[in-house]
Scaffold this motif. Structure first.
Motif, mmCIF file in Angstrom:
data_model
loop_
_atom_site.group_PDB
_atom_site.id
_atom_site.type_symbol
_atom_site.label_atom_id
_atom_site.label_comp_id
_atom_site.label_asym_id
_atom_site.label_seq_id
_atom_site.Cartn_x
_atom_site.Cartn_y
_atom_site.Cartn_z
ATOM 1 N N VAL A 136 44.131 35.833 33.381
ATOM 2 C CA VAL A 136 44.009 37.288 33.383
ATOM 3 C C VAL A 136 42.564 37.720 33.585
ATOM 4 C CG1 VAL A 136 44.314 39.383 31.983
ATOM 5 C CG2 VAL A 136 46.034 37.567 31.925
ATOM 6 N N ASP A 137 41.636 37.058 32.875
ATOM 7 C CA ASP A 137 40.244 37.503 32.880
ATOM 8 C C ASP A 137 39.379 36.340 32.405
ATOM 9 O OD1 ASP A 137 37.792 38.743 32.575
ATOM 10 O OD2 ASP A 137 38.515 40.365 31.302
ATOM 11 N N THR A 138 38.452 35.894 33.229
ATOM 12 C CA THR A 138 37.601 34.748 32.856
ATOM 13 C C THR A 138 36.359 35.149 32.057
ATOM 14 O OG1 THR A 138 36.457 34.859 34.992
ATOM 15 C CG2 THR A 138 38.350 33.364 34.823
ATOM 16 N N THR A 139 36.251 36.440 31.708
ATOM 17 C CA THR A 139 35.125 36.880 30.883
ATOM 18 C C THR A 139 35.091 36.100 29.573
ATOM 19 O OG1 THR A 139 35.291 39.117 31.789
ATOM 20 C CG2 THR A 139 34.057 38.856 29.745
ATOM 21 N N ALA A 140 33.925 35.593 29.223
ATOM 22 C CA ALA A 140 33.678 34.865 27.968
ATOM 23 C C ALA A 140 34.329 33.494 27.917
ATOM 24 C CB ALA A 140 34.109 35.689 26.751
ATOM 25 N N ALA A 141 34.757 32.966 29.062
ATOM 26 C CA ALA A 141 35.324 31.613 29.061
ATOM 27 C C ALA A 141 34.292 30.601 28.565
ATOM 28 C CB ALA A 141 35.807 31.242 30.457
ATOM 29 N N VAL A 157 41.348 32.376 25.718
ATOM 30 C CA VAL A 157 40.585 33.590 26.003
ATOM 31 C C VAL A 157 40.861 34.105 27.416
ATOM 32 C CG1 VAL A 157 38.233 34.475 26.343
ATOM 33 C CG2 VAL A 157 38.781 33.120 24.308
ATOM 34 N N ILE A 158 40.976 33.208 28.390
ATOM 35 C CA ILE A 158 41.146 33.653 29.778
ATOM 36 C C ILE A 158 42.555 34.180 30.065
ATOM 37 C CG2 ILE A 158 39.355 32.115 30.626
ATOM 38 C CD1 ILE A 158 41.507 30.234 31.675
ATOM 39 N N GLN A 159 43.433 34.112 29.066
ATOM 40 C CA GLN A 159 44.771 34.693 29.229
ATOM 41 C C GLN A 159 44.843 36.119 28.690
ATOM 42 O OE1 GLN A 159 48.162 31.843 28.467
ATOM 43 N NE2 GLN A 159 46.491 30.493 27.808
ATOM 44 N N HIS A 160 43.685 36.676 28.315
ATOM 45 C CA HIS A 160 43.610 38.036 27.794
ATOM 46 C C HIS A 160 42.505 38.796 28.510
ATOM 47 C CE1 HIS A 160 45.616 35.776 24.590
ATOM 48 N NE2 HIS A 160 46.143 36.928 24.222
ATOM 49 N N GLN A 161 42.599 40.108 28.494
ATOM 50 C CA GLN A 161 41.583 40.932 29.138
ATOM 51 C C GLN A 161 40.424 41.153 28.185
ATOM 52 O OE1 GLN A 161 43.111 44.481 30.907
ATOM 53 N NE2 GLN A 161 41.119 45.203 31.621
ATOM 54 N N GLY A 162 39.223 41.090 28.721
ATOM 55 C CA GLY A 162 38.025 41.352 27.934
ATOM 56 C C GLY A 162 37.468 40.099 27.277
ATOM 57 N N ALA A 163 36.263 40.245 26.742
ATOM 58 C CA ALA A 163 35.571 39.105 26.144
ATOM 59 C C ALA A 163 36.170 38.686 24.812
ATOM 60 C CB ALA A 163 34.084 39.456 25.950
ATOM 61 N N ILE A 164 36.687 39.650 24.049
ATOM 62 C CA ILE A 164 37.172 39.381 22.699
ATOM 63 C C ILE A 164 38.691 39.526 22.658
ATOM 64 C CG2 ILE A 164 36.959 39.982 20.273
ATOM 65 C CD1 ILE A 164 34.347 39.027 21.633
ATOM 66 N N ILE A 165 39.375 38.443 22.335
ATOM 67 C CA ILE A 165 40.840 38.466 22.298
ATOM 68 C C ILE A 165 41.320 38.874 20.905
ATOM 69 C CG2 ILE A 165 40.892 36.666 24.042
ATOM 70 C CD1 ILE A 165 41.753 34.673 21.887
ATOM 71 N N PRO A 166 42.616 39.222 20.771
ATOM 72 C CA PRO A 166 43.139 39.582 19.446
ATOM 73 C C PRO A 166 42.882 38.478 18.424
ATOM 74 C CG PRO A 166 44.720 40.155 21.155
ATOM 75 C CD PRO A 166 43.633 39.371 21.825
ATOM 76 N N ARG A 167 42.601 38.880 17.202
ATOM 77 C CA ARG A 167 42.221 37.941 16.158
ATOM 78 C C ARG A 167 43.298 36.882 15.903
ATOM 79 N NH1 ARG A 167 38.569 39.037 11.638
ATOM 80 N NH2 ARG A 167 38.590 41.192 12.349
ATOM 81 N N ASP A 168 44.582 37.269 15.978
ATOM 82 C CA ASP A 168 45.637 36.301 15.668
ATOM 83 C C ASP A 168 45.682 35.158 16.680
ATOM 84 O OD1 ASP A 168 46.583 37.853 17.750
ATOM 85 O OD2 ASP A 168 48.633 37.961 16.987
ATOM 86 N N GLN A 169 45.223 35.403 17.903
ATOM 87 C CA GLN A 169 45.188 34.338 18.904
ATOM 88 C C GLN A 169 44.113 33.300 18.562
ATOM 89 O OE1 GLN A 169 47.262 33.934 21.592
ATOM 90 N NE2 GLN A 169 48.443 35.620 20.707
#
Length: 303
Positions: free
Chosen positions: A244-249, A281-293
């Protein structure tokens, strides 16, 4: 930095991010109770106050974060293509972080860090400073190293932050010479040196020759190669079907690696957990993913 994501002049979301901040936040999530300190500078504006509160809520110690009257945080916007690859736009010419070394608190902060186990920074941490401040910063790191503090670095080479590649090589070379751990990306190292598709082993050999003891070369979807004391190996990552998004990979990989390192794991195990978190992380949008992940990774690490 303030992060804007979405199409320009339409429903853009506001978040916060930044390479070292992303790593500090994920490290805090992965090792509950660690409370990593974050050293940077912000303003006294509403955006800065919101970010400070959010970092504290994530378990990050902000006692070493300086607030400078009249300054503002930097800002960046992210555009994504259909493969999740990013284009960045930055507004940070007058950001508070650039003035960190000029603050009266800087020497006190560096003295405080002498009691820490490890200091992590990136090439961006160095690039945003003036040459005079770069010298002061490297001298401070030299004192930390002399006092027994381990130094971990990711070059995170961004050409627009440097006058030219030769200048980046010179300064980052000085930083590598002070480093115990290098967590670099093959693509960044090649771009800085004007190379293409260099074998990870060649990159590792170059960094070892500068005195770096542990070298990790991140290889994107191929995982990461590690090298230490004449031994090396490759930690492969599981295939991600939908990026989805490679930001913060890379930032999250570093957090997974350092979290495992703090638990005394081997380099191969550290790379495994770095890959594990980055693939989430790359399966979510943005640098910070939901905490539960992130908690999912934390639970696996403790097994």
């Amino acid at each position: 930095m303030i992060e804007l994501s979405g199409k320009p002049f339409s429903g853009q979301e506001q978040r916060f991010g930044g390479d070292t901040l992303n790593t500090a936040l994920y490290l805090s999530r992965l090792v509950p109770g660690l409370a990593p300190s974050y050293v940077t500078a912000l303003g006294e504006d509403t955006y800065s106050q919101h970010m400070l509160k959010a970092w504290q809520d994530e378990g990050i110690d902000t006692a070493l974060t300086v607030q400078i009257p009249g300054k503002l945080p930097g800002m960046y916007a992210i555009e994504l293509d259909e493969q999740g690859e990013r284009t960045f736009h930055y507004w940070r010419g007058e950001s508070a972080a650039k003035a960190l070394c000029q603050q009266a608190q800087f020497s006190t902060i560096m003295a405080t860090l002498q009691s820490y186990d490890l200091v992590y920074l990136t090439g961006i941490s160095l690039a945003i400073f003036s040459d005079e401040d770069k010298h002061a910063f490297l001298l401070a790191l030299e004192s930390l190293k002399a006092s027994g503090v381990k130094i971990a670095v990711d070059s995170n080479y961004r050409p627009r932050l440097w006058p030219n590649a030769a200048d980046a090589c010179e300064w980052l070379g000085k930083l590598y010479q002070l480093s115990d751990i290098a967590l670099v990306t093959a693509e960044d190292e090649d771009a800085m040196l004007g190379m293409q598709d260099s074998p990870a082993s060649i990159i590792a050999t170059r960094l070892h020759s500068m005195g770096v003891k542990q070298v990790v070369v991140k290889l994107g979807s191929e995982g990461a190669m590690w090298s230490e004391k004449g031994q090396s190996g490759q930690a492969r990552t599981n295939k991600v079907d939908h990026v989805v998004d490679t930001t913060a990979a890379g930032d999250s990989f570093n957090a997974g690696y350092l979290a495992a390192w703090s638990m005394g794991m081997t380099m191969a195990e550290c790379c495994h957990w770095g890959n594990k978190l980055a693939s989430r992380v790359i399966q979510h949008q943005g640098a910070i993913i939901p905490r539960d992940q992130t908690h999912y990774i934390t639970e696996l690490m403790s097994i």
